[in-house]
Design an enzyme around this catalytic site. Structure first.
Site, mmCIF file in Angstrom:
data_model
loop_
_atom_site.group_PDB
_atom_site.id
_atom_site.type_symbol
_atom_site.label_atom_id
_atom_site.label_comp_id
_atom_site.label_asym_id
_atom_site.label_seq_id
_atom_site.Cartn_x
_atom_site.Cartn_y
_atom_site.Cartn_z
ATOM 1 N N LEU C 252 2.912 6.025 2.175
ATOM 2 C CA LEU C 252 3.344 6.833 1.035
ATOM 3 C C LEU C 252 2.288 6.969 -0.071
ATOM 4 C CD1 LEU C 252 5.843 8.235 -0.309
ATOM 5 C CD2 LEU C 252 6.303 6.016 -1.372
ATOM 6 N N ASP C 253 1.938 8.181 -0.399
ATOM 7 C CA ASP C 253 1.014 8.462 -1.506
ATOM 8 C C ASP C 253 -0.365 7.826 -1.312
ATOM 9 O OD1 ASP C 253 2.864 9.994 -2.736
ATOM 10 O OD2 ASP C 253 3.357 8.558 -4.310
#
Lengths: 309, 309, 309, 309
Positions: C252-253
């Site tokens: 994530l990210d």
């Protein structure tokens, strides 16, 4: 009536409420002063009000009708920088008391007594001392204290006392920190600058220097933990590198932020080139933070800083 | 005691001298107001003093002892936005008169009535209307007037009236300018934005719109005269291109500067790419200038502007 | 001999070693091509070599002596964009095989088939569609798919199909993701842009879209975890806010970074103002990332990206 | 087979046409070299092709089958930096002749012999000498020549010979310029840096130094003619100030631009503060220009420069 170029800087904070500006400006008028610059900020976070004023002796045209607010015309005494400051402190006293203010009155341009701590990196020390000599940074530096010899010749070139005190073990570290505190007292130090001083300060020293020690470190998006952050930044392929100047607190690298900046990089930069570019930013960001502190432009609002540029 | 979020913005200028801030803050206290924001500047060039204040109704804790400055506690009347503004104008009157002030009192956030003039370029019009709709630009746009049809569909998408009025000769130009003046009166226009309107305004129109018309144009180091400046910039190998937003005066492209910005380019940019990048800067710089004007942050000081950001 | 303006873009990577450029440029010469642009990079991290070339049909002056490398003069056939590309692929084949290259040949300027995912924020969608229409972004958008209705009117104004598919539970989320995959196949999608699409993608979808999905998120120094990062940034008193565009991965990210930028803020910015300013950066950073991807300027080097701007 | 870290930089330009990259890369392969970096640009303005390559000795794995392009495996002689350069020049010769190239082969990192001219300002001289010492600027400085004594102590601190030669009349000016030319010959100077040297060079000296003298001056939007430009910039209320580094030509301040930058200012900056901020930009812009020149990254294309960063 004389009017030289002396100015005073008044910084203050208190619980926000109506009438503060009116009260302060009243004290200035009563002392025969004029507001040359003024900035203010009401913090919605803490409910506190912050203000920075530069005040000069009011220039009353000779022969003009008194506006009834200048004590000179009452006493007939000529205003001088010396009696103005006394008079100003007197007229301020009831105001600062009534609003329970934190406040400080200083002369604009007075060099701030600054202790510089250094290790092996030269870029920050060189930048600070060059600008001090060029008249661009209102600091005086009674001592550069370092755990390495590296910056000795720079300090000496700029005519600043240099002291070398190695830190290779816990005992030496304690001695170094004791020397810091001694130097702070000895030279009545107002600001301690960690100009890439690469030792972690003990919690005790952090507390003793709270609000008057500024550190500089690299900053990245995203942040990197652990050793060799420029290498990590390279491996992660960041497109920006940056630096943050902040007050030293016991929470490592997390004190109130004073200044930040970034610059663009790309995939072709080696870790070594990132370091070099990072040093340029570090020197610039630290210099701005030191300059604003020395000009009384940095006020603490909880964990944040108000910067009146 | 009620306190909604309404704020007023007071801007003023006058000959500099002692006591101004005290007098203004006194009027605010007398009306039951509180200073939420304040910025000031004393111009050494013109000897004038400039100030911008955001004022809100003071929040007096119920049951608290009056500090003697809040007329509510005297009259017992609840303060409302309506009676506060009237009371404030009343308490301001003797101050503005005494210091011979230029001043203006407005509500914060009130949309400024804006006439947009356009030609064939879409970037500035699109940016202004998108941001107005997104609630990021406090303007209302009763009319987009253009000598081309190009931006009609943009205007219509954003629900803004569009009027096409070709300008191919002197007569049509005079008619266009007459329509501008008519629209200004008809819609009580406060701001005219030349959003890449590519006709030179007549001196008469420039004078009629003085202080309320903003233009945007490209800017280079060095400057280039004549046609096709991006081609000239390319040929000269500039490393930066920029844009300037300024007030319209009869001196073509030389009115007081409101905002400027630049961006980096290199030898590989074609003239067409320079134009495209230039448009991004133009849209951004114009948007900032319009926003600051609409928020009463732009004050004129002779040929310069004071921008209270 | 004709020479229109068609150009081809060749991107490639392989294990670094001597002779690669010589072999590639030989294939270009053999096909009767000319190198219009070329960029290369040897990654010390992965030992791989990366190259991006723009190739055009060589313009051989009529009557000039053949330099012996242009197959036209050999066969006597006029070169056209169609037969040039076939000839080029033929001459490339032994080279790409010999060096075991990852490679891709495309026409410069061909619009990339792009699926946009959106939620309630309009700034990124509006910016992408405005620039596509203005001819500044070589993408075509067969579909905007959103879990909210908010951007419908923007999509429709720009003549782009819009589809609303709410996501309020796990089932609907699975259905939304299935629709994404279906749309990718249906429209032969080459790029998926998460234009502030506010749902976390499932690991399965992340994997399915690996290397062709771009996300945008805010970035700060230091980074902030958890909800409402702009509020945290405000509380921490940051002096810069920024945004990062990156490839979507299951982490994530944290996918490979394509572009980043920052802008200055100060203590006076409210969280709401930070959000607004942050949106400007997000739209700009995402636009650059999409543009570079569409122009075949983004190559993956492990967890890093090579950007040939 | 040994491979130290020595690299060579080859810069070249010639009339654009097909086959150039192939021919150059062939010469590199033939010499047993490998391309470490490469940048190229075809100028649509002048029809010329520009290239900059960094070349290293190819690292052939021991025992690997020869790829048939490495002359070492043919001759059996070990490649050393010395014989590689000779071999490279040999293989280049027919290529540079055939395409009528301007070209130059240098070792990467070799310090460029630089003459610095100074007057009273210290910022540029200090910045250049500090960075040279810090290993960040590949120059050696056999002489700082100045018409004032001001920078003597800086030069001496950095161990650089300093010579003072006053210029108060035409005769002294001629003598100063004669000394410049003499020093250029005496020290085999490759680069002359006007580090805020405040005398206008004679046309003869400009011509003698064409292509190897770099000047720095302030830059504004709009530009200002005549004395005291910072005062003019203040009066005009500019929002940006900048600096330009360019080659010296007989056309005063109008030679090919190498680098430019700007920084934001506002109405509150005094002319003195503008000067100080301007000096920071000047030092930075000049340093970049000198660095790129010393790294053979600056190529002339008519009145423009190609900068291969």
């Amino acid at each position: 009536m004389t009017n030289d170029n002396t100015q005073w800087v008044l910084t203050l904070s208190c619980i926000d409420g109506p009438g503060i500006v009116h009260a302060i400006s009243g004290a200035i008028v009563a002392a025969g002063g004029n507001i040359a610059e003024s900035q203010q900020f009401a913090s919605a976070d803490t409910g506190r009000f912050f203000m920075r004023l530069q005040v000069e002796i009011a220039n009353v045209p000779s022969g003009s009708a008194s506006v009834g607010q200048n004590s000179d015309s009452v006493t007939g005494t000529a205003t001088t920088p010396e009696n103005f400051e006394a008079r100003f402190r007197e007229s301020l006293a009831p105001v600062t008391e009534r609003y329970d203010m934190n406040w400080r009155l200083d002369r604009v341009g007075r060099p701030v007594r600054t202790l510089i701590l250094a290790s092996t990196a030269t870029h920050c020390v060189n930048d600070l001392l060059y600008r001090r000599r060029a008249g661009q940074l209102p600091i005086e530096v009674p001592l550069v204290l370092s755990n390495h010899e590296t910056v000795r010749d720079i300090a000496e070139f700029y005519g600043v006392p240099f002291e070398y005190k190695p830190v290779t073990g816990a005992e030496e570290k304690a001695a170094f920190e004791a020397r810091v505190l001694e130097a702070v007292e000895q030279h009545d130090i107002e600001l301690v600058v960690l100009a890439r001083y690469m030792q972690i300060l003990s919690p005790e020293l952090c507390e003793a220097l709270e609000g008057k020690a500024i550190n500089i470190h690299h900053s990245f998006l995203p942040g990197f933990k652990g050793a060799n952050p420029y290498k990590q930044a390279h491996e992660r392929g960041v497109k920006l590198i940056g630096a943050t100047a902040h007050f030293v607190t016991t929470d490592l690298d997390e004190g109130p932020i004073i200044e930040q900046d970034t610059t663009r990089v790309d995939h072709a930069y080696t870790p070594r080139e990132l370091v070099q570019l990072g040093q340029d930013i570090e020197a610039r960001v630290l210099r701005h933070a030191v300059n604003w502190f020395a000009e009384n432009r940095v006020l603490a609002d909880g964990d944040r800083t108000i910067i009146f540029r």
